[in-house]
Design a protein around this motif. Structure first.
Motif: not given
Ligand SMILES: O=c1ccc(O)c[nH]1
Length: 346
Positions: A157-162
């Motif tokens: 799981v990844t996100s722009k938030a980090g």
């Protein structure tokens, strides 16, 4: 807004029929002092109309003096069944149990299900239940997601938030929730539409960022600032940030149980009728906020107990934290991209 008893009776009849409740089946409605009376009364009428043999079993409330919150999901797994063999026998002898007090994560729930009893949790506000009536399409979507999750070995799981999280999969069964207890021994929660799994013990690694606007249950709060979680060997080992981080840490520490920091089920929401905004429009104590757990495209992760998956961690501290705008993949195949479901097709 409220819903009428007649409408709710009609809804209950549909749902009980979808749970394959037949005339002559033994159906027990489990209640406690804080059960929703409209849920109990309308379910009872509908079950009687179907011809089920209906019993009502009332148990005393528990944990009031231990929990920090009246929310049923704020202190889980310890119920009045623990010392009540007569009540346990009644529930085990039932073909179908409608749980309006929340046995979730209790060892007794697992014992009842093992004998083939079907169990449907019903504790949300009636209008929320009516808005998210279980559907065969929703069930099909969840079962399609189950197939993908069942064969997966790694979740990332990844996100722009980090967020940059990964875990191995395979040790535990997949948790499917589509709002119907329609198979022998099956538990479900009306309303639900999501899929999840407990990661293999000790394999969760990385960083999870709870960004502004992400939801923290059972606090029933939208994060007002970022919280950065460090995950090592299956446990949350660091909680960094400002007020929200302090609040989360203080709540988890209050249980004085290292197992509270274990990672629990991880998965994604599949309910297009659920809304990220619902939580802000309700009294925090009015329900569990299944809108938050099931809104389509969320990455729902949790901490604490794993008894529901057949594990032995029965710590009463259970956090459910649905994140927006994450990209979740199974063995490199995208299931959600920046909070939008791509698998299974919506
Ligand atoms: O329906 C539910 C509610 C809470 C939870 O952790 C799982 N499923």
């Amino acid at each position: 807004m409220a819903i009428s008893d007649p409408d709710f009776v009609i809804a209950w009849k549909q749902v009980l029929e979808m749970c394959k409740v037949k005339a002559g089946e033994q159906l027990t409605i489990l209640t406690s002092d804080d059960s929703n009376p409209q849920i109990v009364a309308t379910c009872r009428i509908a079950a009687t109309q179907i011809g089920a043999v209906v019993s009502l079993l009332n148990l005393p409330p528990m944990n009031g003096e231990k929990a920090l919150s009246r929310d049923k999901s704020g202190y889980v797994g310890k119920t009045a069944l623990a010392f009540n063999s007569a009540a346990l026998a009644c529930l085990k002898a039932s073909d179908m149990v409608i749980d309006t007090m929340q046995l979730l994560f209790s060892p007794e729930q697992e014992q009842i299900l093992k004998g083939g009893t079907r169990m449907l949790l019903a504790v949300e506000p009636p209008e929320v239940m009516l808005r998210m009536m279980p559907t065969m399409e929703g069930k099909a979507r969840v079962l399609a997601a189950e197939k993908l999750l069942k064969k997966a070995k790694v979740m990332t799981v990844t996100s722009k938030a980090g967020t940059d999280f990964r875990c191995a999969l395979g040790q535990y069964p997949v948790l499917t929730q589509y709002g119907l207890a329609d198979e022998k021994g099956r538990w479900d929660h009306w309303p639900s539409c999501f899929v999840a799994r407990w990661p293999d013990e000790g394999t969760c690694e990385g960083t999870i960022v709870i960004d502004e606007g992400d939801i923290m249950l059972p606090f029933k709060m939208y994060a007002r600032d970022r919280v950065v979680l460090t995950i090592e060997k299956g446990f949350v080992t660091k909680i960094e940030g400002g007020f929200m981080a302090d609040y989360m840490k203080e709540f988890m520490d209050s249980f004085d149980a290292p197992e509270a920091y274990a990672m629990a089920h991880v998965g994604w929401g599949l309910e297009p009728r659920a809304s990220w905004t619902q939580l802000g429009l309700y009294d925090p104590e009015s329900g569990l906020s299944m809108d938050s757990r099931t809104f389509a495209g969320n990455f729902l992760f949790s901490t604490g107990p794993n008894t529901e998956a057949g594990g032995t961690r029965d710590v009463p501290c259970h956090l459910d934290i649905p994140l927006r705008k994450c990209s979740l993949s199974l063995d490199g195949e995208a299931m959600t991209i920046e909070g939008k479901v791509v698998q299974p097709p919506m």
